[in-house]
Design a protein around this motif. Structure first.
Motif, PDB file in Angstrom:
ATOM      1  N   ASP A   1       0.821  -1.208   0.000  1.00  0.00           N
ATOM      2  CA  ASP A   1       0.000   0.000   0.000  1.00  0.00           C
ATOM      3  C   ASP A   1       0.858   1.264   0.000  1.00  0.00           C
ATOM      4  O   ASP A   1       0.575   2.229  -0.717  1.00  0.00           O
ATOM      5  CB  ASP A   1      -0.924   0.018   1.221  1.00  0.00           C
ATOM      6  N   PHE A   2       1.928   1.288   0.823  1.00  0.00           N
ATOM      7  CA  PHE A   2       2.710   2.513   0.996  1.00  0.00           C
ATOM      8  C   PHE A   2       4.140   2.386   0.469  1.00  0.00           C
ATOM      9  O   PHE A   2       4.772   3.390   0.172  1.00  0.00           O
ATOM     10  CB  PHE A   2       2.748   2.913   2.475  1.00  0.00           C
TER      11      PHE A   2
ATOM     12  N   HIS B   1       7.158   5.076  -2.835  1.00  0.00           N
ATOM     13  CA  HIS B   1       6.950   5.269  -1.406  1.00  0.00           C
ATOM     14  C   HIS B   1       5.880   6.335  -1.280  1.00  0.00           C
ATOM     15  O   HIS B   1       6.097   7.502  -1.608  1.00  0.00           O
ATOM     16  CB  HIS B   1       8.240   5.707  -0.710  1.00  0.00           C
ATOM     17  N   ARG B   2       4.720   5.880  -0.840  1.00  0.00           N
ATOM     18  CA  ARG B   2       3.558   6.761  -0.760  1.00  0.00           C
ATOM     19  C   ARG B   2       3.297   7.395  -2.129  1.00  0.00           C
ATOM     20  O   ARG B   2       3.040   6.698  -3.103  1.00  0.00           O
ATOM     21  CB  ARG B   2       3.734   7.769   0.354  1.00  0.00           C
ATOM     22  N   LYS B   3       3.389   8.727  -2.243  1.00  0.00           N
ATOM     23  CA  LYS B   3       3.040   9.402  -3.497  1.00  0.00           C
ATOM     24  C   LYS B   3       4.185   9.426  -4.502  1.00  0.00           C
ATOM     25  O   LYS B   3       3.968   9.725  -5.678  1.00  0.00           O
ATOM     26  CB  LYS B   3       2.611  10.848  -3.202  1.00  0.00           C
TER      27      LYS B   3
ATOM     28  N   ILE C   1      -2.249   8.640  -0.352  1.00  0.00           N
ATOM     29  CA  ILE C   1      -0.886   8.106  -0.294  1.00  0.00           C
ATOM     30  C   ILE C   1      -0.834   6.583  -0.378  1.00  0.00           C
ATOM     31  O   ILE C   1       0.253   6.013  -0.460  1.00  0.00           O
ATOM     32  CB  ILE C   1      -0.177   8.572   0.994  1.00  0.00           C
ATOM     33  N   GLY C   2      -1.974   5.891  -0.350  1.00  0.00           N
ATOM     34  CA  GLY C   2      -1.971   4.429  -0.321  1.00  0.00           C
ATOM     35  C   GLY C   2      -2.457   3.829  -1.621  1.00  0.00           C
ATOM     36  O   GLY C   2      -3.369   4.350  -2.282  1.00  0.00           O
TER      37      GLY C   2
END
Length: 1377
Positions: free
Chosen positions: A673-674, A752-754, A775-776
């Motif tokens: 997700d991140f 990583h995130r965005k 962000i996910g």
């Protein structure tokens, strides 16, 4: 079931009691005085306050029974009647009880309900099972079955959750040796002390002294015995499952109880043991009591369940729990010859008697099918009509042009008959029409000119010469004022006949369908037209204006059409599309077709995939221009027909072939997700392919704008990495095009995130950031490598425009997701491939293995190949000059009629229909225990029972191989099937899978032990809503289907042993690729109905042999008889029957030998008296049914019933009920009426009316959340006539009894329709049926008494002579009214 618009529900109680202090309010129904609603409110949250609230209510009950009004009514929920358990399991049940002043009444429970609880005053090691009889003595006292002292470690208290949420169940383990203090207890006591205080506790541990939960003295009688409650609906986190290393010893009932018990208490498996905490918000709809009719308030308020809660219904309760012995199964009733599904493709089965008196089944086929079972599509070049025939063509429109033409060529010896007819409006007697017909051998054309004016033109040339003649009709009629002429000319064989012109000022209307040769049954011409007479003869050509039609092929409907019999059919040019008609040496004719065309008349492109020559569930593509086929292989298979198993160290992707992308699908990546880091290597198979747009990698949601996804592809030579977190995509493009001189390329990317980054080969690193604040990455979808499932291509986001898949090798794929983490291969477990298509081995070529002959070009398809033939060569390997399945092939195919000729690399093979066997399907076979053999073998059965919410299946099988499908059913037979359910073998492991939401991951239950070939096994599965159980021998599994759906929506037949097209089996239904089962199956029971595993019992099937080659099978001889075959094994058998049975298969009782029951009567053996009685057909009476009686009303004596089906049901409103019935009885128990199917067929809607304890009992089920039992308390078993009227609008029900004030009830829930298909039972549900089982304990006995004046929907007075079926119904006309 009719659903209203969605509404919101507010849970009445949201507090959840902590573990160890749970208090459950029993659903106690009692007769309370008329008081205000403030008497009872929602339970407080604390234990002390709850106990006090319960005490107050019960005290009020005990002190006020003398004050009840005669019209008091009790309504209760019956949803707590049972649990999802197996018959061999000891389980507890909770039931709403009606208490008298002493609080000792125990409710009537079904015989299968075995109650387990901890007895008052016993030690911790004590254990008691209690069997509640079907019908209790008036005192209502339970009967103790057995008492056994056990070691502490053996004490297991089981509470089965009735409806579990899908998020899972906590698991824990209990050591094999326990101290008493370690003992888990989940018994929620429902019995009351004499003072009326409920004994409620869920204390988790016992004191070492072993003192149980209640402090009530041990001297209390059975009426005070605590009963364990089955939890109605639990939250997922509240349900830990406890597995014990030590099994509880077998508990057996005492001999004195054996007659009352239909199930045995046997050993308890560790997986049967559950404990839970029960949130009060999950109690469902509570009991409420309505006081006297003058009261406008209910004393106890209705508690409505929350929207998220799905309460179980009475119909969801299991009726067959698994035992270690053979279950009692009900055979489906069917006529001896005709049966559902015998005639295929819509044909109608009819029993006919030959001249020798033998009854045989014949199929009346639809117009475009033929064969014994209507299994073959009919091809007709020159349609023949027999006087009871017709063809329907599309509508005729003569309203657009002043002049219109109708052309036919016909051949007939008949003097009269309709050739063509069409009418604008059949219900309008002056409607526009045309009618072309024969009258005394002359052709007549009649038509209307508007306003009822009919004109005719008649030839003077006879045409009934049995020669082909042409007929041309030219009709003139004004469509505007440019011409007012209305006339017609008739040209026959060059001679023209003209009608006198007439003036017409009426514009014509478009006509309806054009009928040739006659009219469909039930239709007649309008009054102005000449009567339609069925045509006998042949029609060769049809043309309407400029549209030429193929008379048979272009028809939309028809009946009784055959090929015209002529001396030389080739004179009439029967072959189409360039086919050549030839006459054989035996005076037969055939069409020699171009190699890409087939059919008797060369009327269609050849489907070279007929019978599916591809193996292992491969997708077959017909290639008629090559007179061949291509097989697209599932992952792990290869070869021309995908019959080879391969290991794939480095996958080779083949791009897109025949519209299908090559791909590998892995389980979705968790924890990315991140944070994500992915790396892989790839090589290009075709450098030109690298500059096109092709997909390399993808995972995402369903594809609408804004959904999360991640994709990598090649666009014009650049690597492009795109990801979207839901608020706008980030796009990363490699700085340079791929270096095509480089052999191996590397790709390294992450996010990583965005923020995302990508590096290709030795090019510079690129990065980008997504838009928005999210962000996910929430994909919820699988990971696809190399391409995408073509059936889901529309799910790709609009921003992606990849039209092709990758062509080359992708390998060394590694993913690091989350932190901390290591690089691992994709899949669950790592490296495991869920599915794939067209995947070969990198560095290996299928074409290098050879195969294509005679100079053919070999085309790689990844895991398989196809041969492009040259010149006259054809076939899969280009080694034939004519299709081996073509009748003109030398040698001609030898497949017998009804079998399917299948093209294979070696030539052809014959696939046999049921009842046929041998290399050419030319031998008859009697199937007793079916043998499934080969790559395409299966049997199909009709879905004669409802398994939407409840499913129970038992299969006994002996495998020859350890992989294959045992059972499969789906919403549709398609790769993306929607809902499905399957039982299969995967490398010896038994799997039970089901999907309830049409997509996504299914529930997967696997056995821990493996089956071995040539041994018999029994597998049993149970599914209730979204919960599944699997058992094979002593191995058990339990699981949930993800999502909120609880119903299984099905449309296909039940398939056993395989499926008609394995490539259309949902790939999620099996572990690897779908394969047919190889081995024997001797028993299949579905929801208590045993399937007849014979050539006549199945609807259809392919390639089925017999397990031992004899007519003796597992269940051929009934009632314990033994089967033997003669020495020559000629297909016959004989049964040695046990007393007192006789008959060919021991199906008859000796007591019925030479019975005198008149025709239509049924002999009922009486084993105790050694004699028999006669069940008389409706309208007959007497000891041998010899008397004819007239019925205006119906009398029942506990052994009769009749069935009525409302013919107008389809036009009725299912949300409304208006039912009235008069009845008279002195019996305290009995079923008066049942509207709907028996509950054992599934979660069926029903309306039941009966008696319990001399009072009416009305049961209603509109759906899982709209169900209840209404109990008016007035005594009606008094020998007087009573009138009952039930009025319902949606879930709101009003009851009228005699002249008393109406009583109103609201069932609640979200269902409003009563969907019963207009089926009504009166007096009972059949002869010798277990009424309690068929109604899940709602009613236990058949009706004794009289009924009269039955009205359905308030306007239809039921006529007993129109009943569909009935036995032992007599007249009660002498009853006083």
């Amino acid at each position: 079931m009719v659903l209203p618009s969605e509404t919101s529900f507010t849970p009445p109680m949201s507090s959840e009691l902590a573990s160890g202090s749970n208090v459950l309010m029993s659903s106690v129904t009692a007769e309370l005085p008329t008081v205000g609603p403030s008497m009872f409110t929602l339970l407080p949250s604390t234990v002390a306050d709850q106990t006090k609230a319960v005490t107050d209510v019960v005290s009020l009950v005990s002190s006020s029974t003398s004050k009840r009004a005669s019209s008091d009514v009790i309504i209760e929920s019956t949803n707590l009647a049972s649990s999802i358990v197996e018959r061999s399991d000891v389980f507890a049940t909770s039931h709403v009880v009606s208490l008298d002043a002493s609080f000792t009444t125990v409710p009537t429970l079904t015989s299968t309900q075995v109650v387990m609880s901890s007895p008052v005053g016993s030690a911790a090691s004590d254990f008691i099972t209690t069997s509640i009889e079907k019908s209790l003595v008036p005192s209502g006292l339970p009967v103790t079955a057995s008492q056994k002292s056990l070691e502490p470690s053996e004490i297991v208290m089981t509470s089965i959750a009735r409806s579990l949420q899908p998020s899972g169940v906590l698991m824990s383990s209990i050591p094999s040796s326990l101290k008493p203090s370690d003992l888990p207890v989940t018994s929620i006591l429902r019995s009351l002390q004499p003072s009326g205080i409920p004994m409620i506790s869920t204390t988790k541990t016992l004191e070492p002294s072993g003192i149980p939960l209640s402090s009530t003295p041990s001297s209390l009688g059975p009426s005070s015995f605590p009963v364990t409650s089955i939890l109605r609906s639990l939250q997922p986190s509240d349900i830990p499952m406890i597995s014990s290393a030590a099994l509880t010893p077998s508990l057996s009932p005492t001999p004195s109880l054996m007659p009352q018990m239909s199930s045995r208490v046997v050993s308890i498996s560790p997986t049967d043991v559950m404990t839970s905490r029960l949130p009060l918000s999950s109690l469902g709809q509570s009991t409420f009591v309505r006081a006297s009719p003058s009261s406008t308030q209910s004393i106890l308020p209705t508690i409505t369940p929350s929207a998220s809660m799905v309460p179980p219904t009475v119909s969801q309760l299991p009726t067959t729990q698994f035992t270690t012995t053979q279950p009692t199964a009900t055979k489906p009733t069917a006529p001896p010859t005709c049966r559902d599904g015998l005639c295929q493709n819509g044909g109608t089965c009819m029993d006919t008697t030959s001249s020798e008196g033998v009854v045989m089944a014949e199929c009346d086929c639809l117009w475009n099918f033929t064969g014994r079972f209507c299994q073959k599509e009919l091809a007709v070049s020159f349609p023949a009509f027999n006087g009871n025939s017709y063809l329907t063509h599309q509508a005729v429109d003569f309203s657009q042009s002043t002049t219109n033409r109708l052309y036919l060529s016909v051949k007939t010896p008949s003097t009269d008959g309709t050739l063509a007819y069409s009418v604008s409006n059949p219900s309008n007697p002056v409607s526009d029409f045309l009618h072309l017909f024969l009258d005394d051998g002359f052709v007549v054309y009649e038509f209307s000119c508007g306003l009822g004016d009919v004109f005719r033109v008649r030839s003077t040339l006879r045409v009934n010469t049995d020669e082909l003649i042409t007929i041309l009709v030219i009709q003139n009629r004004p469509v505007d004022f440019s011409s007012l002429d209305c006339s017609a000319t008739l040209t026959i064989g060059g001679q023209t006949f003209t009608s006198a012109p007439h003036l017409s000022f009426i514009a014509p209307s478009p006509l309806g369908p054009l009928y040739l040769g006659g009219l469909p049954l039930g239709q007649s011409p309008i009054a102005m037209a000449t009567q339609v007479v069925g045509f006998v003869g042949c029609i060769r050509h049809l043309q309407v204006n400029h549209n030429e039609y193929v008379v048979f092929d272009d028809a939309e409907d028809g009946r009784n059409i055959a090929e015209c019999e002529v001396a030389n059919p080739c004179l009439y040019d029967p072959c189409r599309n360039g086919g050549n008609c030839t006459v054989t040496s035996d005076d037969e004719w055939l069409c020699e077709c171009p190699k890409h065309l087939g059919g008797d008349l060369c009327e269609r492109p050849i489907n070279l995939c007929e019978g599916n020559p591809c193996h292992r569930g491969a997708t077959c593509i017909s290639v008629p221009e090559q007179f061949s086929f291509a097989c697209l292989c599932p992952y792990g298979t290869a070869g021309l027909i995908c019959n080879e198993t391969i290991e794939i160290p480095k996958p080779l992707y083949s791009g897109i072939q025949y519209g299908y992308m090559s791909y590998i699908r892995y389980a979705r990546v968790l924890n990315w997700d991140f944070m994500l880091h992915l790396r892989l290597k790839f090589t290009l198979e075709n450098v030109n392919h690298a500059i096109t747009n092709n997909l390399l990698l993808y995972s995402g949601q369903r594809g609408s704008h804004g959904d999360d996804y991640l994709a990598v592809g090649i666009e014009n030579g650049y690597l492009v990495y795109t990801f979207d977190l839901g608020s706008g995509a980030a796009l990363l493009r490699s700085p340079e095009r791929l270096n095509l001189s480089r052999t191996v390329h590397t790709l390294d990317l992450g996010r990583h995130r965005k923020d995302g980054w990508m590096k290709v080969d030795n090019q510079a690193n690129v990065s980008a950031t997504t838009q928005g604040e999210l962000i996910g990455l929430n994909t919820y979808r699988d990971l696809f490598i190399g391409g995408y499932d073509i059936y889901e291509i529309n799910f790709l986001p609009n921003e992606l425009d990849y039209q092709d898949g990758f062509m080359g090798c992708i390998y060394d794929v590694e993913i690091k997701a989350g932190t901390p983490a290591d690089f691992v291969a994709p899949g669950n477990p790592p490296g495991h491939v869920d599915a794939g298509l067209n995947i070969g081995i990198c560095g290996s070529s299928e074409c290098d293995l050879g195969g294509c002959k005679n100079g053919a070009e070999c085309v790689e398809l990844g895991a398989s190949y196809v041969c492009n033939c040259t010149g006259e060569w054809t076939g899969p390997l280009c080694d034939e000059t004519l299709n081996p399945c073509d009748p003109g092939h030398d040698p001609s195919p030898l497949c017998s009629e009804g079998s399917t000729c299948v093209l294979i690399p070696e030539g052809y093979a014959c696939q046999c229909q049921l009842g046929r066997t041998g290399q050419y399907c030319d031998q008859d076979i009697t199937i007793s225990d079916p043998l499934f053999q080969g790559d395409t073998s299966y049997m199909a059965f009709g879905r004669d029972m409802d398994i939407k919410f409840d499913t129970r299946i038992a299969i006994e099988f002996k495998p020859q191989d350890t992989t294959g499908i045992l059972f499969y059913v789906a919403n549709q037979l398609h790769y993306h099937s929607g809902d499905f359910m399957s039982i299969s073998l995967s490398k010896g492991v038994v799997e039970f899978r089901f999907s309830l939401n049409g997509h996504g991951e299914p529930a997967i239950l696997r056995s821990t032990t493996k089956v071995d070939p040539d041994n018999w096994y029994r597998v049993e599965i149970t599914r209730n809503n979204n919960i599944g159980f699997l058992r094979i021998n002593n191995d058990r599994a339990f699981g949930f289907a993800p999502g909120e759906s609880i119903g299984l929506d099905l449309e296909t037949d039940f398939f056993v042993g395989g499926a008609p097209s394995l490539d259309k089996v949902n790939p999620l239904a099996v572990e690897d690729e779908p394969e047919s089962f190889n081995g024997c199956i001797r028993l299949l029971v579905i929801n208590d109905m045993e399937m007849e595993l014979t050539e006549t019992g199945a609807l259809y099937g392919l390639n089925i042999g017999d397990c031992d080659g004899t007519a003796c099978g597992h269940n051929v001889c009934k009632n314990g008889g033994s089967c033997t075959t003669p020495p020559d094994n000629d297909g016959d058998f004989s049964c040695q029957c046990l007393q007192p049975f006789a008959g060919k298969t021991c199906e008859d009782s000796m007591y019925c030998a030479n019975h005198q029951c008149s025709p239509g009567g049924i002999c009922i053996p009486d084993k105790l008296l050694g004699t028999h009685s006669c069940a008389c057909l409706l309208g007959y009476d007497g000891s041998t049914c010899e008397n004819v009686i007239t019925l205006s009303s119906a009398s029942f004596n506990g052994d009769g019933y009749f069935i009525y089906r409302d013919a107008n049901y389809t036009s009725a409103d299912p949300t409304v009920t208006a039912l009235s019935i008069d009845f008279m009885t002195t019996a305290n128990q009995g079923l008066i009426m049942w509207n709907g199917q028996p509950i054992t067929t599934g979660n069926t809607d029903y309306l039941g009316v009966g008696l319990e304890n001399g009072q009416l009992k009305i049961s209603i089920n509109l759906g899982p959340s709209s169900i209840g039992v209404i109990r008016p308390t007035r005594q009606v078993a008094d020998g007087n006539w009573h009138s009952l009227f039930i009025q319902r609008s949606g879930s709101f029900v009003t009851i009228y009894i005699d002249n008393f004030a109406p009583m109103n009830f609201d069932l609640g829930g979200r269902f409003t329709g009563l969907d019963t298909e207009g089926l009504y039972y009166f007096g009972g549900l059949g002869l010798d049926e277990d009424l309690s089982q068929l109604t899940h304990g709602l009613y236990s006995r058949e009706f004794v008494g009289c009924i009269d004046n039955i009205q359905l929907r308030g306007d239809l007075l039921l006529d007993l002579t129109e009943a569909e079926e009935g036995y032992n119904v007599r007249s009660c006309d002498n009853g006083s009214r």
